[in-house]
Design an enzyme around this catalytic site. Structure first.
Site, PDB file in Angstrom:
ATOM      1  N   TRP A 192       0.825  -1.226   0.000  1.00  0.00           N
ATOM      2  CA  TRP A 192       0.000   0.000   0.000  1.00  0.00           C
ATOM      3  C   TRP A 192       0.857   1.274   0.000  1.00  0.00           C
ATOM      4  O   TRP A 192       0.349   2.340  -0.268  1.00  0.00           O
ATOM      5  CB  TRP A 192      -0.898   0.046   1.229  1.00  0.00           C
ATOM      6  CG  TRP A 192      -0.190  -0.240   2.520  1.00  0.00           C
ATOM      7  CD1 TRP A 192      -0.189  -1.413   3.212  1.00  0.00           C
ATOM      8  CD2 TRP A 192       0.665   0.647   3.254  1.00  0.00           C
ATOM      9  NE1 TRP A 192       0.613  -1.323   4.322  1.00  0.00           N
ATOM     10  CE2 TRP A 192       1.152  -0.068   4.378  1.00  0.00           C
ATOM     11  CE3 TRP A 192       1.091   1.962   3.083  1.00  0.00           C
ATOM     12  CZ2 TRP A 192       2.012   0.487   5.321  1.00  0.00           C
ATOM     13  CZ3 TRP A 192       1.967   2.520   4.011  1.00  0.00           C
ATOM     14  CH2 TRP A 192       2.417   1.788   5.116  1.00  0.00           C
ATOM     15  N   LYS A 216      -2.582  -8.454  -7.591  1.00  0.00           N
ATOM     16  CA  LYS A 216      -3.364  -8.264  -6.382  1.00  0.00           C
ATOM     17  C   LYS A 216      -2.785  -7.062  -5.644  1.00  0.00           C
ATOM     18  O   LYS A 216      -1.778  -7.162  -4.946  1.00  0.00           O
ATOM     19  CB  LYS A 216      -3.317  -9.487  -5.471  1.00  0.00           C
ATOM     20  CG  LYS A 216      -4.365  -9.411  -4.352  1.00  0.00           C
ATOM     21  CD  LYS A 216      -3.959 -10.140  -3.096  1.00  0.00           C
ATOM     22  CE  LYS A 216      -3.060  -9.300  -2.267  1.00  0.00           C
ATOM     23  NZ  LYS A 216      -3.713  -8.011  -1.807  1.00  0.00           N
ATOM     24  N   THR A 271       8.633  -8.914   4.961  1.00  0.00           N
ATOM     25  CA  THR A 271       9.475 -10.105   4.856  1.00  0.00           C
ATOM     26  C   THR A 271       8.697 -11.362   5.246  1.00  0.00           C
ATOM     27  O   THR A 271       8.823 -12.405   4.592  1.00  0.00           O
ATOM     28  CB  THR A 271      10.716  -9.931   5.752  1.00  0.00           C
ATOM     29  OG1 THR A 271      11.413  -8.758   5.307  1.00  0.00           O
ATOM     30  CG2 THR A 271      11.649 -11.122   5.683  1.00  0.00           C
ATOM     31  N   GLU A 291      10.711  -8.253  -3.071  1.00  0.00           N
ATOM     32  CA  GLU A 291      11.222  -6.970  -2.591  1.00  0.00           C
ATOM     33  C   GLU A 291      10.649  -6.790  -1.190  1.00  0.00           C
ATOM     34  O   GLU A 291       9.469  -6.538  -1.035  1.00  0.00           O
ATOM     35  CB  GLU A 291      10.773  -5.828  -3.509  1.00  0.00           C
ATOM     36  CG  GLU A 291      11.381  -5.863  -4.887  1.00  0.00           C
ATOM     37  CD  GLU A 291      12.866  -5.527  -4.871  1.00  0.00           C
ATOM     38  OE1 GLU A 291      13.494  -5.628  -5.930  1.00  0.00           O
ATOM     39  OE2 GLU A 291      13.384  -5.150  -3.806  1.00  0.00           O
ATOM     40  N   CYS A 325      10.285   1.405   2.127  1.00  0.00           N
ATOM     41  CA  CYS A 325      11.161   0.285   2.474  1.00  0.00           C
ATOM     42  C   CYS A 325      12.619   0.710   2.590  1.00  0.00           C
ATOM     43  O   CYS A 325      13.389   0.103   3.318  1.00  0.00           O
ATOM     44  CB  CYS A 325      11.053  -0.795   1.421  1.00  0.00           C
ATOM     45  SG  CYS A 325      11.399  -0.130  -0.197  1.00  0.00           S
ATOM     46  N   GLU A 387      12.030  -3.007  12.740  1.00  0.00           N
ATOM     47  CA  GLU A 387      11.726  -2.116  11.636  1.00  0.00           C
ATOM     48  C   GLU A 387      10.638  -1.134  12.073  1.00  0.00           C
ATOM     49  O   GLU A 387       9.620  -1.552  12.608  1.00  0.00           O
ATOM     50  CB  GLU A 387      11.249  -2.889  10.442  1.00  0.00           C
ATOM     51  CG  GLU A 387      10.856  -1.960   9.322  1.00  0.00           C
ATOM     52  CD  GLU A 387      10.441  -2.684   8.078  1.00  0.00           C
ATOM     53  OE1 GLU A 387      10.675  -3.896   8.028  1.00  0.00           O
ATOM     54  OE2 GLU A 387       9.906  -2.040   7.198  1.00  0.00           O
TER      55      GLU A 387
HETATM   56  N1  LIG Z   1      11.526  -3.836  -0.793  1.00  0.00           N
HETATM   57  C1  LIG Z   1      10.603  -3.051  -1.305  1.00  0.00           C
HETATM   58  O1  LIG Z   1      10.695  -2.606  -2.471  1.00  0.00           O
HETATM   59  C2  LIG Z   1       9.393  -2.696  -0.482  1.00  0.00           C
HETATM   60  C3  LIG Z   1       8.539  -1.714  -0.985  1.00  0.00           C
HETATM   61  C4  LIG Z   1       7.411  -1.379  -0.230  1.00  0.00           C
HETATM   62  C5  LIG Z   1       7.131  -2.005   0.993  1.00  0.00           C
HETATM   63  N2  LIG Z   1       7.990  -2.946   1.450  1.00  0.00           N
HETATM   64  C6  LIG Z   1       7.727  -3.569   2.733  1.00  0.00           C
HETATM   65  O2  LIG Z   1       6.306  -3.873   2.828  1.00  0.00           O
HETATM   66  C7  LIG Z   1       5.844  -3.673   4.171  1.00  0.00           C
HETATM   67  C8  LIG Z   1       4.673  -2.711   4.156  1.00  0.00           C
HETATM   68  O3  LIG Z   1       3.776  -3.054   3.140  1.00  0.00           O
HETATM   69  P1  LIG Z   1       2.498  -3.909   3.492  1.00  0.00           P
HETATM   70  O4  LIG Z   1       2.005  -3.612   4.867  1.00  0.00           O
HETATM   71  O5  LIG Z   1       1.553  -3.780   2.348  1.00  0.00           O
HETATM   72  O6  LIG Z   1       3.107  -5.388   3.516  1.00  0.00           O
HETATM   73  P2  LIG Z   1       2.287  -6.737   3.602  1.00  0.00           P
HETATM   74  O7  LIG Z   1       3.277  -7.803   3.415  1.00  0.00           O
HETATM   75  O8  LIG Z   1       1.379  -6.785   4.776  1.00  0.00           O
HETATM   76  O9  LIG Z   1       1.307  -6.704   2.318  1.00  0.00           O
HETATM   77  C9  LIG Z   1       1.864  -6.641   1.027  1.00  0.00           C
HETATM   78  C10 LIG Z   1       0.864  -7.276   0.069  1.00  0.00           C
HETATM   79  O10 LIG Z   1       0.750  -8.643   0.399  1.00  0.00           O
HETATM   80  C11 LIG Z   1      -0.612  -8.975   0.564  1.00  0.00           C
HETATM   81  N3  LIG Z   1      -0.694 -10.107   1.489  1.00  0.00           N
HETATM   82  C12 LIG Z   1      -0.666 -10.099   2.846  1.00  0.00           C
HETATM   83  N4  LIG Z   1      -0.747 -11.360   3.315  1.00  0.00           N
HETATM   84  C13 LIG Z   1      -0.831 -12.188   2.224  1.00  0.00           C
HETATM   85  C14 LIG Z   1      -0.944 -13.599   2.025  1.00  0.00           C
HETATM   86  N5  LIG Z   1      -0.990 -14.440   3.060  1.00  0.00           N
HETATM   87  N6  LIG Z   1      -1.010 -14.074   0.756  1.00  0.00           N
HETATM   88  C15 LIG Z   1      -0.975 -13.231  -0.309  1.00  0.00           C
HETATM   89  N7  LIG Z   1      -0.872 -11.886  -0.185  1.00  0.00           N
HETATM   90  C16 LIG Z   1      -0.798 -11.383   1.068  1.00  0.00           C
HETATM   91  C17 LIG Z   1      -1.264  -7.714   1.066  1.00  0.00           C
HETATM   92  O11 LIG Z   1      -2.660  -7.758   0.839  1.00  0.00           O
HETATM   93  C18 LIG Z   1      -0.551  -6.688   0.184  1.00  0.00           C
HETATM   94  O12 LIG Z   1      -1.149  -6.659  -1.091  1.00  0.00           O
HETATM   95  C19 LIG Z   1       7.027  -3.134   4.943  1.00  0.00           C
HETATM   96  O13 LIG Z   1       7.627  -4.197   5.635  1.00  0.00           O
HETATM   97  C20 LIG Z   1       7.976  -2.616   3.860  1.00  0.00           C
HETATM   98  O14 LIG Z   1       9.313  -2.673   4.289  1.00  0.00           O
HETATM   99  C21 LIG Z   1       9.126  -3.319   0.731  1.00  0.00           C
HETATM  100  O1  LIG Z   2       9.009   1.333  -0.381  1.00  0.00           O
HETATM  101  C1  LIG Z   2       9.915   1.222  -1.208  1.00  0.00           C
HETATM  102  C2  LIG Z   2       9.611   1.410  -2.666  1.00  0.00           C
HETATM  103  O2  LIG Z   2      10.466   0.604  -3.391  1.00  0.00           O
HETATM  104  C3  LIG Z   2       9.560   2.857  -3.037  1.00  0.00           C
HETATM  105  S1  LIG Z   2      10.996   3.453  -3.829  1.00  0.00           S
HETATM  106  O3  LIG Z   2      11.175   2.632  -5.074  1.00  0.00           O
HETATM  107  O4  LIG Z   2      12.148   3.279  -2.931  1.00  0.00           O
HETATM  108  O5  LIG Z   2      10.761   4.868  -4.141  1.00  0.00           O
END
Ligand SMILES: NC(=O)c1ccc[n+]([C@@H]2O[C@H](COP(=O)([O-])OP(=O)(O)OC[C@H]3O[C@@H](n4cnc5c(N)ncnc54)[C@H](O)[C@@H]3O)[C@@H](O)[C@H]2O)c1
Ligand SMILES: O=C[C@H](O)CS(=O)(=O)O
Length: 484
Positions: A192, A216, A271, A291, A325, A387
């Site tokens: 999100w 999704k 993660t 990611e 992230c 985190e």
């Molecule tokens: N590395 C990157 O590029 C990056 C970018 C953005 C966010 N993040 C990480 O994401 C986290 C925040 O985002 P978030 O709260 O949306 O993460 P999240 O893992 O809760 O959700 C991410 C997506 O996974 C889906 N999801 C959740 N449980 C699932 C399941 N059991 N099966 C299938 N899909 C499922 C959610 O509906 C959402 O669409 C933070 O930890 C952040 O560090 C990483």
């Molecule tokens: O949350 C991390 C996303 O990858 C955003 S950005 O690509 O770092 O701008």
């Protein structure tokens, strides 16, 4: 010995970050209504899933609300889909794959270029929608739409450079070739915090290579994904190439994992969820790219330019209210500059403006929901080792470069790291010593379409963006032509 002496926890800032759900003023509601009205009039407020080119409700009629995190107002309702809708979306993508993958690269490229042009033409409206459902300040939201569009532009170009190889044959009567072919149907699950950019960073390379996709988006921010999908249809990307389902994450996720028609899962998010998906994908040996979470250190050395260090560490901490992230989670400051940095950084933080992302001059929008509020609030008590994913800046004093590197690397994450120093030798030493997929030196804002984005250790697998971003959507086929 590291001395943890100070946490600028922005509780003052935080207590404003999450307005006490004030009584919805008429003006605020009118603001939302005018944005929604504008989007509806230009056909970009889509509130149904997209399966095989058809806008679709949940088969059992269930819906979920999309709320404005700034004031809790319901912006729209979207379908609460699950297994059956996902299976149909996978079938639509599978049926569309043959035609889409057989188009010339130039044809796919021109349709992606059309999509880029439409995203840029509508970046204001989609930016407003993004602020409504995610909360980030409008300036950041519009910038995210442009950032997303640039991934589509990049892969419109890269689509035409998916080259194979001819290998010098070891035998005179053989000819050896390497073909690069699209993986097939891709399941893409996105977070999100960057609701449109994370989709573009996956769908861009996938479509460029000839793959088809079932997306999704997060159930918290589906509207920008649906608006982008509408523009994809308008750009000439055929029905079924790009499908969007939303609703119950585990049932949608499990349907994607269990289907043998889905050949790859690409995920951006926490993660913990990434590990679950990786385990599930192993049942049908799908390709996986992840990611995941970061735990970025930002190291400020005595020889740093103080103004640059404050500016850089502020941006990499508070962009998207710390919900990024690559945001800094730990600011490591060498003892010689510590007091000056702390003073300058604290003053800079006071200048941040908290409020509704649609309001003029706001630099910090709300956290995404109450759960995020509770999490960050609890982490304030223990801000170093977990985190944060929010507007909390733990500041740690260190003595030596070796000590800073040891602290920085003492984590299972390895996404992004930052260092501020005016010494070129130290820049190289530190960049090579940090166990991270991305390192910013004297720069806090490093994400760009042309550079490989991804992490070491438990921050993920694979790279997104850049010319490297295509590899995860391609299979390599070796052809041996005998009897020549
Ligand atoms: N590395 C990157 O590029 C990056 C970018 C953005 C966010 N993040 C990480 O994401 C986290 C925040 O985002 P978030 O709260 O949306 O993460 P999240 O893992 O809760 O959700 C991410 C997506 O996974 C889906 N999801 C959740 N449980 C699932 C399941 N059991 N099966 C299938 N899909 C499922 C959610 O509906 C959402 O669409 C933070 O930890 C952040 O560090 C990483
Ligand atoms: O949350 C991390 C996303 O990858 C955003 S950005 O690509 O770092 O701008």
């Amino acid at each position: 010995m590291v001395e943890f002496t100070h946490v600028i926890n922005n509780l003052k800032l935080s207590s404003n970050l999450w307005p006490q759900r004030p009584f919805l003023s008429i003006e605020m509601s009118m603001q939302t209504l005018s944005v929604v009205g504008r989007l509806r009039s230009c056909g970009l407020l889509k509130t149904r899933g997209l399966i095989g080119g058809k806008w679709t409700d949940a088969y059992d009629g269930r819906t979920i609300q999309v709320n404005n995190p700034a004031d809790g107002e319901v912006i729209a309702t979207v379908p609460c889909m699950g297994e059956m809708e996902t299976i149909d979306a996978i079938s639509a993508a599978y049926d569309a794959f043959t035609h889409w993958s057989k188009l010339t690269a130039a044809d796919r490229s021109s349709r992606l270029r059309n999509w880029y042009n439409l995203l840029i033409a509508h970046k204001q409206e989609i930016g407003q929608l993004l602020t409504l459902e995610q909360g980030k300040p409008l300036r950041e939201a519009i910038a995210e739409v442009a950032y997303a569009a640039r991934f589509i532009e990049l892969f419109a170009e890269e689509a035409k450079r998916v080259y194979g190889d001819i290998i010098p044959s070891p035998l005179p009567n053989r000819r050896l070739f390497v073909l690069k072919e699209p993986v097939g149907v891709v399941g893409a699950i996105t977070p999100w915090n960057f609701p449109i950019a994370m989709i573009a960073r996956k769908v861009g390379p996938a479509l460029a290579c000839g793959c088809t996709v079932v997306i999704k988006p997060s159930e918290l921010t589906p509207l920008t994904a649906l608006a982008a999908a509408e523009l994809a249809l308008q750009s000439g990307i055929p029905p079924g190439v790009l499908n969007v389902v939303m609703g119950d994450p585990p049932s949608i996720g499990d349907s994607l994992l269990e289907s043998t028609q889905v050949r790859k899962i690409t995920f951006t998010g926490s993660t913990g969820v990434g590990k679950k998906l990786m385990a599930g994908a192993s049942e049908t040996v799908k390709k996986v790219s992840l990611e995941l979470g970061g735990n970025a250190p930002c190291i400020i050395f005595d020889d740093a330019d103080l103004e640059l260090a404050v500016k850089g560490s502020l941006s990499t901490k508070f962009n998207n209210t710390g919900q990024q992230c690559v945001c800094t989670n730990r600011i490591l400051v060498q003892e010689g500059i510590y007091d000056r940095f702390l003073n300058a950084y604290s003053n800079a933080v006071q200048n941040l403006k908290v409020g509704n992302g649609l309001s003029e001059g706001v630099t910090q929008g709300p956290l995404i929901n109450e759960a995020a509020v509770m999490k960050v609030d609890s982490l304030v008590q223990d801000a170093i080792s977990k985190e944060v994913f929010g507007p909390v800046a733990p500041i740690i004093r260190f003595k030596t470069e070796e000590e800073a590197i040891q602290i920085a690397n003492d984590t299972n994450s390895g996404l992004a790291a930052y260092a501020f120093t005016n010494c070129i030798q130290r820049s190289w030493r530190v960049s090579e010593a940090l166990e991270y997929g991305m390192v910013g030196v004297n720069e806090g804002s490093i994400s760009t379409k042309v550079a490989p984005f991804g992490g070491y250790k438990q921050s993920g697998l694979g790279r997104e963006g850049s010319k490297y971003g295509l590899d995860d959507y391609l299979e390599i086929k070796y052809v041996c032509m005998g009897n020549m």
